[in-house]
Design a protein around this motif. Structure first.
Motif, PDB file in Angstrom:
ATOM      1  N   MET A  29      38.373  58.242  17.542  1.00 51.16           N
ATOM      2  CA  MET A  29      38.457  59.368  16.614  1.00 51.16           C
ATOM      3  C   MET A  29      37.069  59.901  16.255  1.00 51.16           C
ATOM      4  O   MET A  29      36.881  61.113  16.145  1.00 51.16           O
ATOM      5  N   ALA A  30      36.101  58.995  16.071  1.00 51.10           N
ATOM      6  CA  ALA A  30      34.747  59.436  15.737  1.00 51.10           C
ATOM      7  C   ALA A  30      34.132  60.198  16.914  1.00 51.10           C
ATOM      8  O   ALA A  30      33.542  61.270  16.723  1.00 51.10           O
ATOM      9  N   ARG A  68      41.433  57.691  31.703  1.00 50.56           N
ATOM     10  CA  ARG A  68      41.754  56.274  31.511  1.00 50.56           C
ATOM     11  C   ARG A  68      43.239  56.103  31.201  1.00 50.56           C
ATOM     12  O   ARG A  68      43.912  55.231  31.756  1.00 50.56           O
ATOM     13  N   VAL A  69      43.762  56.957  30.319  1.00 44.83           N
ATOM     14  CA  VAL A  69      45.184  56.895  29.960  1.00 44.83           C
ATOM     15  C   VAL A  69      46.039  57.178  31.194  1.00 44.83           C
ATOM     16  O   VAL A  69      47.037  56.494  31.440  1.00 44.83           O
ATOM     17  N   TRP A  88      49.634  55.266  20.827  1.00 44.86           N
ATOM     18  CA  TRP A  88      48.841  55.925  19.789  1.00 44.86           C
ATOM     19  C   TRP A  88      47.772  56.804  20.435  1.00 44.86           C
ATOM     20  O   TRP A  88      47.549  57.942  20.000  1.00 44.86           O
ATOM     21  N   THR A  89      47.097  56.286  21.464  1.00 44.20           N
ATOM     22  CA  THR A  89      46.045  57.043  22.137  1.00 44.20           C
ATOM     23  C   THR A  89      46.594  58.311  22.767  1.00 44.20           C
ATOM     24  O   THR A  89      45.993  59.383  22.668  1.00 44.20           O
ATOM     25  N   ILE A  90      47.757  58.215  23.406  1.00 43.75           N
ATOM     26  CA  ILE A  90      48.380  59.384  24.029  1.00 43.75           C
ATOM     27  C   ILE A  90      48.690  60.433  22.971  1.00 43.75           C
ATOM     28  O   ILE A  90      48.395  61.618  23.141  1.00 43.75           O
ATOM     29  N   LEU A  93      45.345  62.012  21.670  1.00 47.03           N
ATOM     30  CA  LEU A  93      44.747  62.929  22.633  1.00 47.03           C
ATOM     31  C   LEU A  93      45.554  64.224  22.745  1.00 47.03           C
ATOM     32  O   LEU A  93      44.987  65.314  22.844  1.00 47.03           O
ATOM     33  N   ALA A  94      46.874  64.105  22.717  1.00 47.70           N
ATOM     34  CA  ALA A  94      47.719  65.300  22.796  1.00 47.70           C
ATOM     35  C   ALA A  94      47.463  66.217  21.603  1.00 47.70           C
ATOM     36  O   ALA A  94      47.352  67.444  21.754  1.00 47.70           O
ATOM     37  N   ARG A  95      47.340  65.628  20.410  1.00 44.18           N
ATOM     38  CA  ARG A  95      47.069  66.439  19.218  1.00 44.18           C
ATOM     39  C   ARG A  95      45.690  67.091  19.293  1.00 44.18           C
ATOM     40  O   ARG A  95      45.516  68.257  18.924  1.00 44.18           O
TER      41      ARG A  95
END
Length: 122
Positions: A29-30, A68-69, A88-90, A93-95
């Motif tokens: 996020m950072a 990577r995803v 959560w990562t997907i 990233l989509a947002r």
């Protein structure tokens, strides 16, 4: 020559422990915000708005993370195998990509989810 601690505006140190997964999420996020981790956490803790200013560094980070995803998703044979961290990562990233493109309306997947969750038994 470093200034004395008494002259510093930010003279107090705050530290806390997180799990490896929480650390990975905070780092992601950072980096996506284009801010340092310290500045990102500072703004989030004080409930200040975090405005992402897309630049080449943010774009490359998002591209690399999406790659990577994608590699992980290609290895998955069943939706049951998606762990919570990857899911959560997907979603994150989509947002981020949607916000960068300025999409205000929900995606096809979000519309389908709303239809499914809105179903009821008769």
């Amino acid at each position: 020559m470093p200034c004395p601690n008494s002259a510093r505006e930010r003279s107090v140190t705050i530290g806390f422990r997180v799990t490896p997964e929480q650390a990975r999420r905070i780092d992601l996020m950072a980096r996506a915000s284009g801010m340092t981790k310290q500045d990102y956490l500072y703004k989030r803790a004080l409930e200040e708005e975090v405005v992402v200013k897309p630049d080449v560094r943010v774009y490359k980070m998002l591209r690399d993370e999406m790659a990577r995803v994608y590699r992980e998703l290609r290895l998955i044979r069943s939706a049951d195998e998606v762990d919570e961290g990857l899911a959560w990562t997907i979603d994150f990233l989509a947002r981020e990509f949607s916000a960068m493109r300025g999409e205000a309306e929900p995606s096809d997947v979000e519309r389908e989810d709303a239809l499914i969750f809105g179903m009821s038994r008769r």
